[in-house]
Every structure is written in C-alpha cells, then in structure tokens.
Write a protein that holds these residues in place. Structure first.
Motif, PDB file in Angstrom:
ATOM      1  N   GLY A  45     -25.852 -63.541 -21.752  1.00 56.56           N
ATOM      2  CA  GLY A  45     -27.306 -63.456 -21.817  1.00 56.56           C
ATOM      3  C   GLY A  45     -27.960 -64.564 -21.031  1.00 56.56           C
ATOM      4  N   GLY A  46     -29.293 -64.578 -21.055  1.00 56.52           N
ATOM      5  CA  GLY A  46     -30.046 -65.617 -20.358  1.00 56.52           C
ATOM      6  C   GLY A  46     -29.955 -66.944 -21.087  1.00 56.52           C
ATOM      7  N   HIS A  47     -30.516 -67.979 -20.476  1.00 55.71           N
ATOM      8  CA  HIS A  47     -30.548 -69.309 -21.104  1.00 55.71           C
ATOM      9  C   HIS A  47     -31.837 -69.382 -21.913  1.00 55.71           C
ATOM     10  CE1 HIS A  47     -27.789 -71.175 -17.788  1.00 55.71           C
ATOM     11  NE2 HIS A  47     -27.398 -69.969 -18.149  1.00 55.71           N
ATOM     12  N   ASN A  48     -31.738 -68.915 -23.149  1.00 57.79           N
ATOM     13  CA  ASN A  48     -32.923 -68.822 -23.993  1.00 57.79           C
ATOM     14  C   ASN A  48     -33.146 -70.169 -24.691  1.00 57.79           C
ATOM     15  OD1 ASN A  48     -34.764 -68.280 -26.060  1.00 57.79           O
ATOM     16  ND2 ASN A  48     -34.091 -66.140 -26.228  1.00 57.79           N
ATOM     17  N   ARG A  56     -32.067 -75.004 -10.807  1.00 55.20           N
ATOM     18  CA  ARG A  56     -32.063 -75.429 -12.219  1.00 55.20           C
ATOM     19  C   ARG A  56     -30.729 -75.137 -12.918  1.00 55.20           C
ATOM     20  NH1 ARG A  56     -37.089 -75.897 -14.862  1.00 55.20           N
ATOM     21  NH2 ARG A  56     -36.377 -74.664 -16.625  1.00 55.20           N
ATOM     22  N   LYS A  57     -29.794 -74.546 -12.187  1.00 56.51           N
ATOM     23  CA  LYS A  57     -28.526 -74.178 -12.826  1.00 56.51           C
ATOM     24  C   LYS A  57     -27.520 -75.333 -12.721  1.00 56.51           C
ATOM     25  CE  LYS A  57     -26.450 -69.674 -13.318  1.00 56.51           C
ATOM     26  NZ  LYS A  57     -26.428 -68.347 -12.703  1.00 56.51           N
ATOM     27  N   MET A  58     -26.460 -75.242 -13.492  1.00 63.74           N
ATOM     28  CA  MET A  58     -25.432 -76.277 -13.480  1.00 63.74           C
ATOM     29  C   MET A  58     -24.822 -76.440 -12.078  1.00 63.74           C
ATOM     30  SD  MET A  58     -22.580 -73.898 -15.362  1.00 63.74           S
ATOM     31  CE  MET A  58     -21.779 -75.219 -16.193  1.00 63.74           C
ATOM     32  N   VAL A  93     -34.176 -63.509 -22.139  1.00 64.91           N
ATOM     33  CA  VAL A  93     -35.052 -64.673 -21.944  1.00 64.91           C
ATOM     34  C   VAL A  93     -34.252 -65.765 -21.237  1.00 64.91           C
ATOM     35  CG1 VAL A  93     -36.375 -66.472 -23.102  1.00 64.91           C
ATOM     36  CG2 VAL A  93     -36.419 -64.126 -23.967  1.00 64.91           C
ATOM     37  N   CYS A  94     -34.822 -66.307 -20.177  1.00 63.55           N
ATOM     38  CA  CYS A  94     -34.097 -67.319 -19.409  1.00 63.55           C
ATOM     39  C   CYS A  94     -35.082 -68.215 -18.680  1.00 63.55           C
ATOM     40  CB  CYS A  94     -33.167 -66.626 -18.403  1.00 63.55           C
ATOM     41  SG  CYS A  94     -32.059 -67.790 -17.583  1.00 63.55           S
ATOM     42  N   ASP A  95     -34.801 -69.514 -18.705  1.00 60.06           N
ATOM     43  CA  ASP A  95     -35.712 -70.445 -18.019  1.00 60.06           C
ATOM     44  C   ASP A  95     -35.046 -71.110 -16.821  1.00 60.06           C
ATOM     45  OD1 ASP A  95     -33.965 -72.191 -19.211  1.00 60.06           O
ATOM     46  OD2 ASP A  95     -35.465 -73.230 -20.429  1.00 60.06           O
ATOM     47  N   VAL A  96     -34.091 -70.397 -16.210  1.00 62.71           N
ATOM     48  CA  VAL A  96     -33.395 -70.955 -15.039  1.00 62.71           C
ATOM     49  C   VAL A  96     -33.969 -70.383 -13.729  1.00 62.71           C
ATOM     50  CG1 VAL A  96     -31.134 -71.229 -13.937  1.00 62.71           C
ATOM     51  CG2 VAL A  96     -31.333 -71.398 -16.394  1.00 62.71           C
ATOM     52  N   TYR A  97     -34.411 -69.141 -13.776  1.00 65.03           N
ATOM     53  CA  TYR A  97     -35.100 -68.504 -12.637  1.00 65.03           C
ATOM     54  C   TYR A  97     -34.278 -68.501 -11.340  1.00 65.03           C
ATOM     55  CZ  TYR A  97     -38.690 -69.982 -15.982  1.00 65.03           C
ATOM     56  OH  TYR A  97     -39.380 -70.248 -17.122  1.00 65.03           O
ATOM     57  N   CYS A  98     -33.031 -68.094 -11.413  1.00 61.96           N
ATOM     58  CA  CYS A  98     -32.223 -67.999 -10.188  1.00 61.96           C
ATOM     59  C   CYS A  98     -32.910 -67.035  -9.223  1.00 61.96           C
ATOM     60  CB  CYS A  98     -30.822 -67.477 -10.512  1.00 61.96           C
ATOM     61  SG  CYS A  98     -29.911 -68.526 -11.647  1.00 61.96           S
ATOM     62  N   ARG A  99     -32.909 -67.376  -7.958  1.00 53.50           N
ATOM     63  CA  ARG A  99     -33.661 -66.580  -6.969  1.00 53.50           C
ATOM     64  C   ARG A  99     -32.986 -65.245  -6.662  1.00 53.50           C
ATOM     65  NH1 ARG A  99     -34.125 -69.214  -1.933  1.00 53.50           N
ATOM     66  NH2 ARG A  99     -35.973 -67.989  -1.528  1.00 53.50           N
ATOM     67  N   PHE A 100     -31.704 -65.104  -7.019  1.00 50.23           N
ATOM     68  CA  PHE A 100     -30.994 -63.851  -6.734  1.00 50.23           C
ATOM     69  C   PHE A 100     -31.009 -62.908  -7.938  1.00 50.23           C
ATOM     70  CE2 PHE A 100     -28.048 -67.044  -8.283  1.00 50.23           C
ATOM     71  CZ  PHE A 100     -27.517 -66.407  -9.380  1.00 50.23           C
ATOM     72  N   CYS A 101     -31.687 -63.298  -9.028  1.00 54.76           N
ATOM     73  CA  CYS A 101     -31.580 -62.544 -10.281  1.00 54.76           C
ATOM     74  C   CYS A 101     -32.856 -61.769 -10.573  1.00 54.76           C
ATOM     75  CB  CYS A 101     -31.288 -63.523 -11.423  1.00 54.76           C
ATOM     76  SG  CYS A 101     -31.182 -62.732 -13.042  1.00 54.76           S
ATOM     77  N   ALA A 102     -32.698 -60.524 -11.023  1.00 56.92           N
ATOM     78  CA  ALA A 102     -33.856 -59.692 -11.371  1.00 56.92           C
ATOM     79  C   ALA A 102     -33.866 -59.374 -12.869  1.00 56.92           C
ATOM     80  CB  ALA A 102     -33.811 -58.397 -10.571  1.00 56.92           C
ATOM     81  N   PHE A 103     -33.018 -60.086 -13.637  1.00 50.87           N
ATOM     82  CA  PHE A 103     -32.838 -59.748 -15.047  1.00 50.87           C
ATOM     83  C   PHE A 103     -33.709 -60.589 -15.975  1.00 50.87           C
ATOM     84  CE2 PHE A 103     -30.395 -60.765 -18.961  1.00 50.87           C
ATOM     85  CZ  PHE A 103     -30.447 -59.516 -19.557  1.00 50.87           C
ATOM     86  N   TRP A 104     -33.959 -61.847 -15.634  1.00 53.21           N
ATOM     87  CA  TRP A 104     -34.612 -62.783 -16.561  1.00 53.21           C
ATOM     88  C   TRP A 104     -36.069 -62.412 -16.852  1.00 53.21           C
ATOM     89  CZ3 TRP A 104     -38.914 -65.099 -14.532  1.00 53.21           C
ATOM     90  CH2 TRP A 104     -38.991 -65.223 -13.138  1.00 53.21           C
ATOM     91  N   ARG A 105     -36.472 -62.800 -18.084  1.00 51.35           N
ATOM     92  CA  ARG A 105     -37.883 -62.704 -18.487  1.00 51.35           C
ATOM     93  C   ARG A 105     -38.286 -64.054 -19.071  1.00 51.35           C
ATOM     94  NH1 ARG A 105     -36.985 -58.995 -15.937  1.00 51.35           N
ATOM     95  NH2 ARG A 105     -37.498 -56.792 -16.237  1.00 51.35           N
TER      96      ARG A 105
END
Ligand code: SF4
Length: 402
Positions: free
Chosen positions: A144-147, A224-226, A98-110
């Motif tokens: 893990g993601g930024h849950n 949205r990332k640091m 679970v992640c709420d950053v939504y990096c455009r290069f990432c296919a892992f987050w939900r």
C-alpha cells in the motif's frame, strides 16, 4: 511524362554494367567492434568468469547482441531449473492508497482526505483474501501507500488478523519502502520493526520500491522516497531476521545502462552476503497518466536487460518474466531469454494497472502460455517449492482434427 522509377532502374543497371558496387547500407561505424567485445564477454562467462559491471554495461549498450545473450541466458536457466516454468496463484491487495511520497512515475497515490482515498477495513481485507483463497491462491501480496496515519500497531493487527483467519497462507507483504515508512512513523529501529512484523505474521517481503538503485535516478523520480542504501539495508536486516525477499527493478524512465548495472551490482553484492533473495523481477516503466517522462524502453530493452540480469545475477536462483507489463506474448519470449518463472495471477492489482498496464491472465491462461512456449508448467509456492506439475497437453494446441 518521364517515369522516375524507370530512370532509377536504368541507372542501377548502368552502374552494375560498369562494375561498381551498390551503395553500402549505412551501419554504425563501431557496431562490429561492439559485437566482438560482447562475444568476448560471453566467451569469458562460458569459461567461468563472473560478469563485471562494465561487461553488463557493454552488453546493454549493444542491442545487436540480444539473441546471443538470450541464448546463453536461456541455457543458464535450463541448466539450473530444467524445462519447468513455475508460476504462483496470488492476489495483490492494496490496503490503502493514501501516500505522501508522490513518486512522479506513480498514478496510484491519493492525498489524505481525497474523496477516493481509502484504508481497507479488516472485514473487507478478509473478504478479499477469502475470495482469492477460493480461487486457489497460496500467497497474498499485500502492499500500500505510505499512509502517515498508520503506525506499526495497525500493521501488526492486520497481519495477526489475516494469519489467524488463514494460517497456511503466505503473507508476502510490505515492500522495503513501506517498512522504512512504518519505522519512521512509529519511531522504532529497523530491526525492531521487522522483528515485530515478523512475529505478527509477516512471512516474506516483496521487492517493491527499488525502481533503479541509483540515487542519481531516484532523486529525479521520487525525491521523498528512501535511498538505494536504505532499500538494501531493509533487505539485509530482513534476511538476518530469517525472512526471504524478492528483488525488483523498474527501468525506462531517465535511467541509462550504467544505472541499471549499478542496480545489478548492488543486488549481487548483497546476495553474496545474505543469500536471502529468492528471485529477480524487472519490468519497464508504464507512462500512462503519470507526470514522469520516460525514455521509451522497447521490447529489445526489456529482453536484453532481463537476459543480462540472468547472467549477471548468478547467485539469485529465479528470474520472472513480467507479462503484466510486457504482455503475454513477450512474457513467452522472455522464457527463452533466461526467465524460469511466469510470475503470478495477480487476481487483483491496482498499482501498475493505474499507470496503464492492463494485461490480465488467470491460472488456465498462464498454464496455456507456458505450454504454448514449449515448456512444462508447474504451480509453486512463494519460496519456489513445486506444488503441482501440469501434464503436457496431449491434444495439438490448435485442436487440429486432420
Ligand atoms: S510508488 Fe508507492 S510510494 Fe511512490 S507514490 Fe506510489 S504508492 Fe506512494
């Protein structure tokens, strides 16, 4: 019917008979000047000068200098770490997707609440870790993601539980962007966050989330990332707290040589202050099913960037070859271009593989790859202490019976 080949051949013979030279092969008009400038840079390094950011940019922009940079980077590695190539046995467990950053290069987050979103239970985590330990793992890479639902108490409980069950295992966990997320969710200062996690069992930090340390690039790929400054600040405070960490760079999205050299410069400056980085690892963006465009980093880009990094980061002892993204064959070549470490087994890996990097090697395959490249293989700890040196194979690698 007229034979165009015969006509062409006859024309060439005629041209030679008349004494004219064949047409020159097209070349970039400035290639010779670029190579001369690069050779001057390498000569300066040989005389003890430190590579500047402008030097690194010139080298990265000159693919024709690859073999010469690689030769010098390889010589640097042999001088500092000999013919031993190390590797680590570990697994990469993703405790939540679970992640709420939504990096455009990432296919892992939900997104939270997605049907395949998960948070591993303590029992599931312990089971995964014990499986890895049974396979010889000495380190667990835990990321893990930024849950947004997980505060610092959840992470403290996870670390305490694993440390209690596996006291001798190195918990190499929580990249700077996760640390930054935990402190935001929990309202703690950065120092308090790191000190509490350290006390709970955190041993060292992986360098994930760096991508390219240039906000011009970061704003395009993960707004949205640091920021780059915040990533470096986490490492700085971690080093002050007595934690060691690794530094990474993922390139090949929209970055240019000047962005990569900015990244290297910022790492070297921090390392001059703290000395806390144990290794540098770079790899290329895997486009796969992500929404981010890529500039198509090639094998030459990878080797050249890796070799330039080896010579630029003269204060970071170890450089890993990134076979999980580049493939085992390119990983072997990287060992001759400045890398002195073959990374780790990553018995489980979810993030890079979700974006399309599918290379896998077990410990035996890693040892064979290192030996096949002409080096001595040695198993190491997270902090690069040697645990076991493998004897060189006595049989020919191809098993010849002649
Ligand atoms: S790279 Fe990390 S922070 Fe970015 S979307 Fe993926 S899991 Fe989230």
């Amino acid at each position: 019917m007229r034979d165009p080949h015969k006509h062409h051949t006859a024309g060439r013979e005629l041209a030679f008979r008349r004494g004219s030279a064949p047409a020159p092969v097209p070349r970039r008009s400035d290639a010779h000047a670029d190579i001369t400038a690069c050779r001057a840079i390498l000569e300066g390094l040989g005389q003890g000068q430190r590579m500047t950011q402008a030097d690194a940019e010139q080298l990265l922009a000159t693919p024709a200098i690859l073999n010469e940079v690689g030769r010098d980077a390889g010589a640097w590695a042999r001088e500092h770490t000999g013919d031993i190539i190390t590797y680590c046995v570990d697994t990469n467990i993703s405790y939540t997707n679970v992640c709420d950053v939504y990096c455009r290069f990432c296919a892992f987050w939900r997104t939270p609440g997605a049907p395949d979103a998960y948070v591993l239970t303590p029992a599931r985590l312990r089971h995964k870790v014990s499986t890895a330990v049974a396979a010889g793992a000495t380190q667990i890479l835990l990321q893990g993601g930024h849950n947004p639902a997980l505060g610092i108490e959840w992470y403290e409980a996870m670390l305490q539980d694993l440390k209690g069950a596996f006291p001798s295992l190195q918990l190499h966990a929580l990249s700077p962007s996760e640390i930054h997320h935990i402190r935001q969710v929990s309202g703690c200062s950065l120092r308090e966050t790191l000190s509490r996690l350290h006390a709970a069992g955190l041993d060292s930090l992986p360098g994930g989330g760096a991508e390219v340390l240039s906000d011009e690039v970061r704003d395009h790929q993960s707004i949205r990332k640091m920021s780059a400054d915040q990533w470096l600040e986490v490492h700085k405070v971690a080093h002050q707290e007595g934690l060691r960490s690794t530094a990474t760079m993922m390139f090949g999205t929209v970055d240019l040589p000047r962005h990569r050299t900015e990244h290297l410069q910022r790492l070297r400056t921090l390392q001059d202050q703290t000395g806390g980085f144990t290794a540098f690892i770079c790899w290329t963006y895997q486009q796969g099913p992500t929404v981010m465009e890529g500039n198509g980093a090639t094998g030459v880009d990878y080797l050249l960037t890796s070799a330039v990094a080896r010579l630029f980061l003269d204060n970071i002892a170890n450089l890993q070859a990134s076979w999980p993204t580049q493939g085992p064959a390119m990983g072997q070549v990287a060992l001759w271009y400045g890398a002195n470490d073959f990374g780790s087994t990553l018995l489980e890996e979810n993030v890079v593989s979700a974006a399309g990097a599918l290379h896998r090697m077990d410990e035996a395959a890693i040892v064979r790859a290192i030996q096949g490249a002409g080096f001595i293989a040695a198993k190491r700890t997270t902090l690069y202490d040697i645990l076991h040196v493998h004897p060189s194979p006595t049989e020919p690698l191809l098993g010849s019976k002649a």
